[in-house]
Design a protein around this motif. Sequence first.
Motif, short mmCIF file in Angstrom:
data_model
loop_
_atom_site.label_atom_id
_atom_site.label_comp_id
_atom_site.label_asym_id
_atom_site.label_seq_id
_atom_site.Cartn_x
_atom_site.Cartn_y
_atom_site.Cartn_z
N PRO A 207 36.90 48.56 47.90
CA PRO A 207 37.18 47.86 49.50
C PRO A 207 37.81 49.06 50.81
O PRO A 207 37.21 48.44 51.82
N ALA A 208 37.88 50.39 50.28
CA ALA A 208 38.33 51.19 51.07
C ALA A 208 37.59 52.46 51.78
O ALA A 208 37.52 51.83 52.41
N THR A 209 36.37 52.62 51.31
CA THR A 209 35.25 53.16 51.25
C THR A 209 33.93 52.47 51.30
O THR A 209 33.27 52.47 49.64
N PRO A 210 33.60 51.38 51.57
CA PRO A 210 32.37 50.24 50.85
C PRO A 210 31.01 51.80 51.15
O PRO A 210 30.69 52.36 52.17
N VAL A 211 30.16 51.03 50.17
CA VAL A 211 28.64 52.07 50.29
C VAL A 211 27.89 52.19 51.80
O VAL A 211 27.71 52.88 52.29
N GLU A 212 27.99 50.86 52.40
CA GLU A 212 26.99 50.64 53.02
C GLU A 212 27.50 51.83 54.06
O GLU A 212 29.17 51.31 54.91
N GLY A 213 27.54 52.41 54.86
CA GLY A 213 27.78 53.10 56.10
C GLY A 213 28.99 54.39 55.69
O GLY A 213 29.48 54.97 56.39
N ASN A 214 28.74 54.83 54.27
CA ASN A 214 29.34 55.59 53.61
C ASN A 214 29.22 56.41 52.83
O ASN A 214 28.17 57.31 53.53
N ALA A 215 29.05 56.45 51.72
CA ALA A 215 28.03 56.61 50.74
C ALA A 215 26.56 57.48 51.65
O ALA A 215 25.61 57.97 50.93
N ASP A 216 26.32 55.84 51.76
CA ASP A 216 24.65 55.58 52.07
C ASP A 216 24.19 56.48 53.65
O ASP A 216 23.21 57.41 53.39
N LEU A 217 25.66 56.35 54.38
CA LEU A 217 24.54 57.62 55.41
C LEU A 217 24.97 59.15 55.04
O LEU A 217 24.61 60.11 55.86
N ILE A 218 26.35 59.16 53.78
CA ILE A 218 26.22 61.19 53.85
C ILE A 218 25.34 61.43 53.02
O ILE A 218 24.61 62.39 53.25
N ALA A 219 24.03 60.61 52.50
CA ALA A 219 22.92 60.37 51.41
C ALA A 219 21.67 60.86 52.41
O ALA A 219 21.51 61.63 52.20
N GLU A 220 22.01 59.64 53.21
CA GLU A 220 20.86 60.05 54.41
C GLU A 220 21.03 61.07 55.20
O GLU A 220 19.79 61.62 55.26
N ARG A 221 22.23 61.92 55.50
CA ARG A 221 21.82 62.60 56.53
C ARG A 221 22.43 64.65 55.97
O ARG A 221 21.36 64.90 56.67
N VAL A 222 22.69 64.01 54.47
CA VAL A 222 22.63 65.74 53.96
C VAL A 222 21.37 66.01 53.48
O VAL A 222 21.04 65.10 52.31
N PRO A 223 20.43 67.03 54.02
CA PRO A 223 19.50 67.59 53.52
C PRO A 223 19.01 67.41 51.38
O PRO A 223 20.19 67.87 50.87
N GLY A 224 18.44 66.40 50.69
CA GLY A 224 17.97 65.97 49.88
C GLY A 224 19.37 65.67 49.12
O GLY A 224 19.25 66.23 47.64
#
Length: 255
Positions: A207-224
């Motif tokens: 609930p603190a850092t939901p995957v949507e908008g956090n982990a998935d955004l990082i993975a999308e924008r960090v190359p590879g």
Amino acid sequence: MSVDVHYTQSGPEGAPPLVLAGSLGTTARMWEPQAAALSARFRVIAMDHRGHGRSPVPDGPYTMADLGGDVVRLLDRLGIERAHYAGLSIGGMVGQWLGVHAADRLDRLALLATSPYAGPPTAWHDRAALVRAQGTAAVADTVVERWFTPGYASTHPDEAALLRDQIAATDPEGYAGCCEAIAGHDVRRDLPAVTAPTLVVGGADDPATPVEGNADLIAERVPGARLVVLDDAAHLLSWQHSAAVNTLLADHFSA
């Protein structure tokens, strides 16, 4: 200005160095499950953020550049040119700062239960004001409830209490200063600059850092970058799912 943070160390000195930086309100003890498992293969260096544990408590507010500078200074103190780095929550935010601003000091990077932007700054300034006025015990119960899934907390009350006590023992100024660093954290546009091979781990029930908008955004924008989402996992997934996280980290940092 950077400070000399406290750290614990385990594993062979000649092994690849791995720095571990944890969540707001924790100490190096948060990483005991990882240190025990990974120190056979790595030189594990678990640190206390400034204002936490046995590290110095300079007056706040702090910035993410301050916390990142503390990591660089720690590497310099230990004579380490490049290191692996794993950070959870605010530790992951520091890891993102390092990936953008100190890429030459990183080998491989793991970002756990963290965010590129932790929401409206006012919420973090409000929390900083609360702990300065009432102490960290005022937020400890609420925070630790978000760290574990309800089922895990009810069946492991001693572990929940151990982590809750770490929050309550954190210096109010140190905790507040780190809240203010989080308030100023926004690397959403900077993530494409990260060059270190990156593993991103999120909890499906965080609930603190939901995957949507956090982990998935990082993975999308960090190359590879590689994204792994753990089921039945809340914020402190490194503790609740230590075996799975240990395997992920060992594989990532050994690649």
